[in-house]
Each structure stands twice: as structure tokens, then as C-alpha cells.
Write a protein that holds these residues in place. Structure first.
Motif, short mmCIF file in Angstrom:
data_model
loop_
_atom_site.label_atom_id
_atom_site.label_comp_id
_atom_site.label_asym_id
_atom_site.label_seq_id
_atom_site.Cartn_x
_atom_site.Cartn_y
_atom_site.Cartn_z
N UNK A 96 -21.22 -89.11 -60.10
CA UNK A 96 -20.87 -88.96 -58.81
C UNK A 96 -19.46 -89.66 -58.40
N UNK A 97 -18.79 -89.53 -57.30
CA UNK A 97 -18.00 -90.28 -56.53
C UNK A 97 -18.21 -91.63 -56.12
N UNK A 98 -19.40 -91.82 -55.54
CA UNK A 98 -19.62 -93.02 -55.16
C UNK A 98 -21.03 -93.74 -55.73
N UNK A 99 -21.35 -93.15 -56.83
CA UNK A 99 -22.64 -93.60 -57.65
C UNK A 99 -22.11 -93.64 -59.29
N UNK A 150 -16.68 -84.65 -48.33
CA UNK A 150 -16.31 -85.43 -47.42
C UNK A 150 -17.27 -86.70 -47.24
N UNK A 151 -18.73 -86.48 -47.53
CA UNK A 151 -19.67 -87.29 -47.48
C UNK A 151 -19.29 -88.03 -48.94
N UNK A 152 -18.88 -87.65 -49.99
CA UNK A 152 -18.90 -88.25 -51.29
C UNK A 152 -19.92 -88.06 -52.01
N UNK A 153 -20.59 -86.83 -51.91
CA UNK A 153 -21.61 -86.42 -52.66
C UNK A 153 -21.33 -85.54 -54.00
#
Length: 218
Positions: A96-99, A150-153
Motif C-alpha cells: 500500500x501507499x503508506x504501509x 486521498x486517505x492513502x489506502x
């Protein structure tokens, strides 16, 4: 078009092609932007607790009004979402984008939103009109995808791949429903029957017998 788009996006995502590189740059730039309460609300539109009750209500209304084939098709399409999405998530194994966690392609929330909302729109269209229901379904689906990015999910290609995949699923479901509805009438019509045959026998386009007038005296 959906099949070509899905194949292209899946291929680029799987092999780490240039399209994926651009996708990740855009995704990282957009992740975390926008009002958090709003983007979270939009992303939640694709969750099972929100989308499934909407489809269930539409299914109930359609069954109450006597529909059979289309509710069955909508239920089968929704059941097909995890059957298609989960193996792809395992195969692509995209982080994912942030994980660092993996299994983000394609987006399950986007797939759930599209099948639930478009399915509900098609079920209610005979009573409300497609020009009213389908735009609402499209708006809810796109809003879900925007919120997820937009939430980075999810990455943008995760959303786009789900849209293409579920587009194929819904189109195939519609084709199956139309074929199912047509087959009984074809079985009962038989060769040489039907409106066209009646028109040729009587010489009138509507198949009605010509009016009988008063006898003409010689």
C-alpha cells in the motif's frame, strides 16, 4: 474496452512498469490530502456495512415487485467480487501507499461499491429511470475511489483496475440476464410463429384480421 484496460493496468502493476512508477508518484503526492473526515467518509462508502445494505434494500424492492432474473444476477455479481478480487490481491502482492503490508491491488472497497451501487441502480431503474439511478451509482463509486486514494489506502491504479474488472463483471451479468429472459419466449414461439408470421398471413402489420364491411350489392 474494460478487458483491455484491466489487462494493461494489471500487467503494469505486476511487472512494475512505467505506468506503475507514475501511479506511485501521483499516489504519494495525493495521500493524506483533503479534509480527513470527508475523505474517510468517502472511502467508507465502499465498505460492506454501507454498500451491502443498499444493495439488499434494492434486492428486496425488486423481488417485491416481481423481478426474478435481475435480483439473482445482482446477488451473483456481488458474490463474485471476493472470488475475483482476493486471488488477484494474493497474486499481485502489491504494498500500500503508506504501509509495508501487501495485497492492495485491486481495491476491494472500489469493487464492492461499484457492484453494490450499480447493481442497486439497475434493480430500481424500471421504477425510477436509469437516467436518475445510474448517475448516482457512478458518483458514489467514483467518490469511494477518490476517498481511498486521498486517505492513502490505495494507489490510483488499484482503483482503476477494480473499475475495469467490475465493469466486465456487470456487463457479463447483464448479458446473461438478457439471454435468460429471451430463451423462454424463443422456446414457446416455435418456427413460423410470432408477430411476423401473423402479419404475413393477414397482410396487416399488427396481425389483426381485416374489418368485415357490409355486402356490396351487384
Amino acid at each position: 474496452m474494460c478487458a483491455v484496460l484491466f489487462a494493461l493496468v494489471t500487467w503494469q502493476t505486476a511487472v512494475g512498469g512505467p505506468l506503475r512508477t507514475v501511479d506511485e508518484r501521483i499516489g504519494l503526492a495525493l495521500a493524506g490530502t483533503g479534509p480527513k473526515p470527508l475523505t474517510q467518509f468517502l472511502s467508507d462508502l465502499g465498505g460492506m456495512p454501507v454498500a451491502l445494505p443498499v444493495l439488499a434494500l434494492a434486492l428486496g424492492e425488486a423481488l417485491r415487485r416481481g423481478q426474478r432474473a435481475r435480483p439473482l444476477g445482482a446477488a451473483v455479481a456481488m458474490a463474485g467480487v471476493p472470488a475475483l478480487v482476493v486471488p488477484l490481491k494474493v497474486w499481485i502482492d502489491r504494498p500500500g501507499p503508506l504501509t509495508d503490508a501487501t495485497g492492495y491491488y485491486p481495491s476491494g472497497h472500489t469493487a464492492t461499491a461499484m457492484v453494490a451501487y450499480v447493481g442497486a441502480a439497475l434493480l430500481l431503474a424500471p421504477y425510477v429511470g436509469r437516467y436518475r439511478t445510474l448517475p448516482v451509482a457512478a458518483l458514489l463509486t467514483l467518490a469511494t475511489g477518490v476517498g481511498l486514494v486521498l486517505r492513502g489506502y490505495h494507489w490510483p491504479l488499484d482503483v482503476l483496475g477494480s473499475l475495469a474488472l467490475c465493469g466486465m463483471l456487470l456487463l457479463l451479468t447483464e448479458a446473461a440476464i438478457h439471454r435468460f429472459r429471451r430463451r423462454p419466449s424463443e422456446r414457446h414461439a416455435g418456427p413460423g410463429r410470432g408477430r411476423g408470421a401473423g402479419s404475413r398471413r393477414t397482410g396487416h402489420s399488427d396481425g389483426a384480421a381485416p374489418p368485415v364491411g357490409p355486402p356490396v350489392s351487384g
